[in-house]
Enzyme design. Structure first.
Site, short mmCIF file in Angstrom:
data_model
loop_
_atom_site.label_atom_id
_atom_site.label_comp_id
_atom_site.label_asym_id
_atom_site.label_seq_id
_atom_site.Cartn_x
_atom_site.Cartn_y
_atom_site.Cartn_z
N ASP A 14 -1.70 4.39 5.33
CA ASP A 14 -1.92 4.65 3.90
C ASP A 14 -2.96 5.75 3.67
O ASP A 14 -3.92 5.87 4.44
CB ASP A 14 -2.38 3.34 3.24
CG ASP A 14 -2.25 3.40 1.73
OD1 ASP A 14 -1.58 4.31 1.21
OD2 ASP A 14 -2.83 2.53 1.06
N ASN A 62 9.38 3.01 -1.78
CA ASN A 62 8.98 4.42 -1.75
C ASN A 62 10.05 5.35 -2.33
O ASN A 62 9.77 6.49 -2.68
CB ASN A 62 8.59 4.88 -0.34
CG ASN A 62 7.26 4.35 0.14
OD1 ASN A 62 7.01 4.19 1.34
ND2 ASN A 62 6.34 4.06 -0.79
#
Ligand code: FPP
Length: 235
Positions: A14, A62
């Site tokens: 991340d 995503n």
């Protein structure tokens, strides 16, 4: 004190976007930098003889990102699987994927299939790439597999135990010992929920592109200090 190295490490990569934004760069540049970091970490995991590495490359959610970012990531995956990860082949790494094939573009699926095929007989380390992956979806898909087997008479209800569940997930993998999520967020975000049941968690503040092999060493050192009891009492 637990002295053993983790057998299976999971990384939620991340912070690529924030890494780039803080430098006035496009988010794509952040993903490119993340890919370079991932290559170094893979190499390091092999050098440390850790047998399993799982990474969260792209969640099913995503796909909600801007079309240009999704497209960039898909091209980056193709580039990495086609050539940039070639060192994995020579290093004895077996690449596998967890996730749904739909709606990944054919060029990505082709590159995935090729690297799986090229590395299928490697035995040194398994590199599991979670791509178009969601932990809850994995459990739903596993449930469908198991129910189907019961309906076909291949399996009886009494046979269903944790081993059966393990064997019907996307990949047969050992439990994750250490989950690392970079960027300071304290969430699991649907990453390998079943496999992380007894994992230790480590949340470094660094964004993924800055998380190098030396940071992985620190995470492993921290893991080795943890007192893992698995619900029991440590003698
Ligand atoms: C999360 O950061 C990262 C991603 C969604 C992509 C991860 C992909 C790579 C590191 C490329 C290489 C991967 C493989 C497996 C070949 P973010 O974009 O959510 O960052 P932010 O939270 O700062 O916006």
């Amino acid at each position: 004190m637990d002295k053993a190295n983790p057998y299976h490490i999971g990384i939620i990569m991340d912070g690529n976007g924030r890494w780039a934004e803080e430098r006035g760069l496009s988010r794509s540049r952040g993903h490119r930098a993340g890919a370079n970091t991932l290559k170094k970490l893979c190499q390091h995991v092999v050098d440390l003889e850790i047998p399993y590495l799982s990474v969260f490359a792209f969640s099913t959610e995503n796909f909600k990102r801007a079309k240009t970012e999704v497209q960039y990531l898909m091209n980056l995956f193709v580039e990495l699987f086609k050539k940039e990860l070639d060192f994995l082949i020579e290093d004895g790494v077996k690449v596998v994927f967890s996730g749904k094939r739909e709606p990944l573009p054919p060029r990505v699926l082709k590159a995935m299939d090729e690297i799986v095929q090229k590395t299928s007989s490697n035995t040194k380390c398994v590199f599991n790439v979670c791509l178009n992956y969601g932990g809850k979806s994995e459990i739903v898909d596993m449930t469908k597999n198991v129910v189907q087997k019961v309906q076909n008479g291949e399996l009886s209800l009494e046979d269903i135990d944790e081993e059966v569940i393990d064997a019907n997930l996307y990949q047969p993998l050992p439990p994750i010992d250490l989950v690392i999520r970079t960027s300071g967020e304290l969430r699991i975000s649907n990453f390998m929920l079943w496999q992380s049941a007894y994992a230790e968690f480590y949340f470094p503040k660094k964004y993924f592109p800055d998380f190098g092999p030396e940071d992985l060493d620190i995470a492993i050192e921290e893991f080795r200090k943890r007192n893992r009891r698995f619900g029991g009492v440590k003698k």
